[in-house]
Every structure is written in structure tokens, then in C-alpha cells.
Design an enzyme around this catalytic site. Sequence first.
Site, PDB file in Angstrom:
ATOM      1  N   GLY A 270      62.357 -65.506 -82.247  1.00 54.28           N
ATOM      2  CA  GLY A 270      61.793 -64.264 -81.729  1.00 54.28           C
ATOM      3  C   GLY A 270      62.377 -63.037 -82.371  1.00 54.28           C
ATOM      4  N   GLY A 271      63.192 -62.284 -81.624  1.00 53.95           N
ATOM      5  CA  GLY A 271      63.694 -61.012 -82.111  1.00 53.95           C
ATOM      6  C   GLY A 271      62.694 -59.896 -81.867  1.00 53.95           C
ATOM      7  N   TRP A 272      63.100 -58.687 -82.202  1.00 56.15           N
ATOM      8  CA  TRP A 272      62.253 -57.516 -81.962  1.00 56.15           C
ATOM      9  C   TRP A 272      60.866 -57.675 -82.575  1.00 56.15           C
ATOM     10  CZ3 TRP A 272      62.300 -53.346 -78.942  1.00 56.15           C
ATOM     11  CH2 TRP A 272      61.469 -52.272 -79.274  1.00 56.15           C
ATOM     12  N   THR A 273      60.809 -58.145 -83.804  1.00 52.57           N
ATOM     13  CA  THR A 273      59.535 -58.204 -84.531  1.00 52.57           C
ATOM     14  C   THR A 273      58.655 -59.356 -84.079  1.00 52.57           C
ATOM     15  OG1 THR A 273      60.628 -57.223 -86.451  1.00 52.57           O
ATOM     16  CG2 THR A 273      58.520 -58.292 -86.839  1.00 52.57           C
ATOM     17  N   GLU A 313      62.105 -60.179 -76.507  1.00 52.41           N
ATOM     18  CA  GLU A 313      62.243 -58.745 -76.246  1.00 52.41           C
ATOM     19  C   GLU A 313      60.872 -58.128 -75.914  1.00 52.41           C
ATOM     20  OE1 GLU A 313      64.611 -56.811 -79.277  1.00 52.41           O
ATOM     21  OE2 GLU A 313      65.705 -58.655 -79.668  1.00 52.41           O
ATOM     22  N   TYR A 381      74.038 -53.011 -77.184  1.00 52.88           N
ATOM     23  CA  TYR A 381      74.030 -52.070 -78.301  1.00 52.88           C
ATOM     24  C   TYR A 381      72.623 -51.511 -78.406  1.00 52.88           C
ATOM     25  CZ  TYR A 381      72.995 -56.749 -80.229  1.00 52.88           C
ATOM     26  OH  TYR A 381      72.524 -58.033 -80.418  1.00 52.88           O
TER      27      TYR A 381
END
Length: 539
Positions: A270-273, A313, A381
Site C-alpha cells: 500500500g503506502g500513500w500512493t 492510508e 511524522y
Amino acid sequence: MKRSLRRALWVGAVVAVTVATVPMASAFGAGSVTTSFTRVQDWGTGHETRVTITNGSSASLSTWRVEFDLPSGTNISSFWDADVTRTGNRVVAVKKSWAGALAPGASFSWGYNGSGPYAAPQNCTINGAACGGGTPPPTTTPPTTTPPTTTPPTTTPPTTTPPTTPPSGDRKVVGYFVQWGVYQRNYHVRNIHTSGSAAKLTHILYAFGNTTGGRCTIGDSYADYEKAYTAAESVDGVADTWDQPLRGNFNQLRKLKRMYPHLKVIYSIGGWTWSGGFTQAAQNPTAFAESCYNMVKDPRWADVFDGIDIDWEYPNACGLTCDASGPNAFKNVISALRSRFGSSALVTAAITADGSNGGKIDATDYAGAAANLNWIMPMTYDYFGAFAPQGPTAPHSPLNSYTGIPQQGFWSDAAIQKLKSKGIPANKLLLGIGFYGRGWTGVTQTTAGGTATGPAPGTYEQGIEDYKVLKNTCPATGTVGGTAYAKCGSNWWSYDTPSTIGGKMTYAKNQGLGGAFFWELSGDTSNGELISAIKGGLG
């Protein structure tokens, strides 16, 4: 909270350096072959020792075997560049198959990390001869450690050694390795070794797999398993061949795990993108889990990965895209993954660190998923940054609140306390650290809270810069909220330093957290300043 993956824009070179040696050595002679034990570091509860074998004869030394007794109160917790076994206090170290013969006048070093303060080993022998007044002990059977299936050329091994002992107890040091770093950034798995970081990590998160069509899919096949590595680029100094079944990062990670058997690697999805596909995945968690299992456990690289990480996310909230799957969607996906991967696999998650009332943590039943997760990583963060181009300037990773913070609940302790209050055990929570800074330009105020005109220039992306760059171009001059900041010209940056990381690790220990994780390896210096601070702070 916004989290950019900074994909192929991230570039930069890493240069290896040699760890400085503290001049405290104990030398023993065995004819014309000598062995020395050098204290590299000693932090009271542990130490690092470098062992050097020097061939002072006129003939090549085809093999060597060093035996010694550990002084009372010391122990060996990890080692490198030799095959080491221990029976009681007696230690036996033999030459790695890849090391080759030791030419006349040449030296070879291996090393180990130990518990307790440094003390010179006793009753040393090399190839069965007494090393310095001690009586040789009975011969011990050599270890039966299986060498790597690929044999490196007989060249001089790397001069860098892992600088310190892995964290004590069960505390985890988890770092992201990004697949796209192998392009312009020129950061490869080998750098994890040459920087000394591999010895300090407990787990590597490999980022990222995609979620296309609500299924786990390969993110970048070329970087993942097709790219051919030269001998100079490869972890073990062996070049890839055109016909080998697995190349790329996956094969390099396999080699790294052979060098550092304690390391575990987790495939992060996944991740943000690439979080958009989780919405469809939540509609059929069983099918999603099956696709993930098939990808992670593909026979070509099944031995590389020890589990799966979900970086969604954000469930039932908005990131790059918005999800409306409901508060149970995340819990259901994690449950399906645990059922398919089984109890022995690692199943982890990186989650929001929005500690505000009614924020992203409150939108999802993270506590309900916790029982099926080995640990949870709130991304403490990217709270603030030049995605708000006019400011106010604020540290992107504050540990605590401070007067004038732009958003209530946007600090690390707020997220940790909220997650604990929902019933998530503290030892299942890891504190997040960014190995980069966020900055603004057009700033006149030195302290936090100033106005700005936009993002500060960054090497590869506006408003973002690696720690290894900022420590030289804009050194920290103050702290706010438990992290550092600096104003250089009209640019204002916030980032963590070894000192502020030390404070955060003290917090993690005091809170009983399971350790720390960071984004991401290539932002650190070539000798691993930040990961050393994490390891030292958790020790």
C-alpha cells in the site's frame, strides 16, 4: 496528516566509511601468525570487539581457527565475517568459505557484539597453538554452519563492521527499504550492510506492493526481481548471471539475510500512493488475503519474506483517496490475512498517528485488529509541512505538544496515549521516526510558528530533504516539541537528530513500547548515525 512516498524522485549516492577504532587491544602471538582483540565501542552494558588475524609468515594461510574463553560477565550476542560457535564460555571462530586464503603479510578482521563491559578474551589459540601464555583447551568440533550457496570471489572483505549490538530484550528496530531507491538515488541493499545498519536492524519493511483491483500485486517487477547486479553493487560481491532464477532487490535481500541471520524481512503493501485498492479488498478480505499470500510466498522468493505489512492510508477516512468501508473494514482485512498466513508469520500494520478527537484513529477499530497483529506502527511524522505552504512553521514529528502547535492531537504522545486507551498493548506499539526533514521558505521567524511563502527547495522534492543533507546544509539550532529545527537564510526546517532521537527512545522505553521504526534507510548517513541513535537509545 499527509505522507508522501517520494517515489522515483528520491535520488542520491551513499559513500561507505570505516568505523573508528578505540585504541585498546589485546594481542596474542602464535608463531608468526597473530590475533588481536580490539575494543571498538564500550557502552557499559555491551561492547563491540574487532578480531584481527595477521599472517606474518612467508606462506599463504589457507584456513584459520581462533578459540578463546569469554571473561566472566560477558557474552556474544551477534557476530559477522566468521562462523562462530560457543560451548559454555569457550568460543570457536573459523574462516568463512568466501574469505579465501590469507596472503603473507595480509590481515583479516571479523567482529562480534557482546553483553557487559569489554574485557580481553582469555586462553586464546589460533590453529591449535597457544596464543599468549594460556594452555590450549581440548580441540572443539568446528561448527557445521552451511555457507551461502553463492561463493564470493576471494577479495578483501569490507572494512566496515556493524558498529554496535542489536537492541536488548524484545525491542524492535524496524526500517523501511524503498524499492525505487535503486534508481537515481542509487541506494541498494548492499548499503544496508556497508553502513553497519544491518546489524542494528531487527526487521526490514520492503516498500511497496500494490493493491490494484483489491488484490496484492507486484509494485515494480524490475526493481523487485529483474534488475541484474554487478559484483560491485551486490551485497556479497558476486555478480548476477543472465540465467539465474531470481535477481533484483529480492535476491539481494536473500543474500543479506544469509549474512545477518537475525534479520527478518516483511513485504509492505500500500503506502500513500497505492492505498486506493484497499477499499475493494475490504469487500472480499478472504480473496485479498489469498492474493497476498500467493505473492509473498511465490516459490521464487518465498524464503525472502517473513510476513506481510499493511500500510493502508486510511481506512474509513481520507488519504490520497477516500475510503468509506466502515470502522470494521481494517479489522476484517487483518483477520483474513492472519488466517491465511498462519500464526507463525509476521502480520504488521503502519497506521495513522492522528490523535485528535474524532480523527483518523477514531474512525477505525484498530484495537479490534490488534490481536491479529504482531505490532502496530503509528506514523508519528508528517504532522506538519509545506503542504500548508504559508505555514505556520511547525516540527513535522513532535513528540509532545507545545504552546502554539497548529493542530490539537498532532503529536506522537497524543497518538500513543489514544491507542493505549483503546486497549492496544503498549508493547505492540512502535514509535515512528523520520530520517528526513520538512521545510518552508520565505520565513523570517527563527522559532516555530512563523509564516512562509512556500516549500523550501529540496534535492529531489520541494519541502523535503534527507537528514544526511540537512545535518550539513542547515544544522539544527533549537528544539521544539522534542524534535529539532533550524533556520538557514529564509528556509526553516524541522527534523530529528541523534540527540532528539535519544529523547524519543527514552520516551519509548518509559512507555513500555515495543521499539521503534523509521522511514527510511537511504535518508541516514553512510555510517548510520540515526539508526545508531535508535539502537543505542533502546538498548
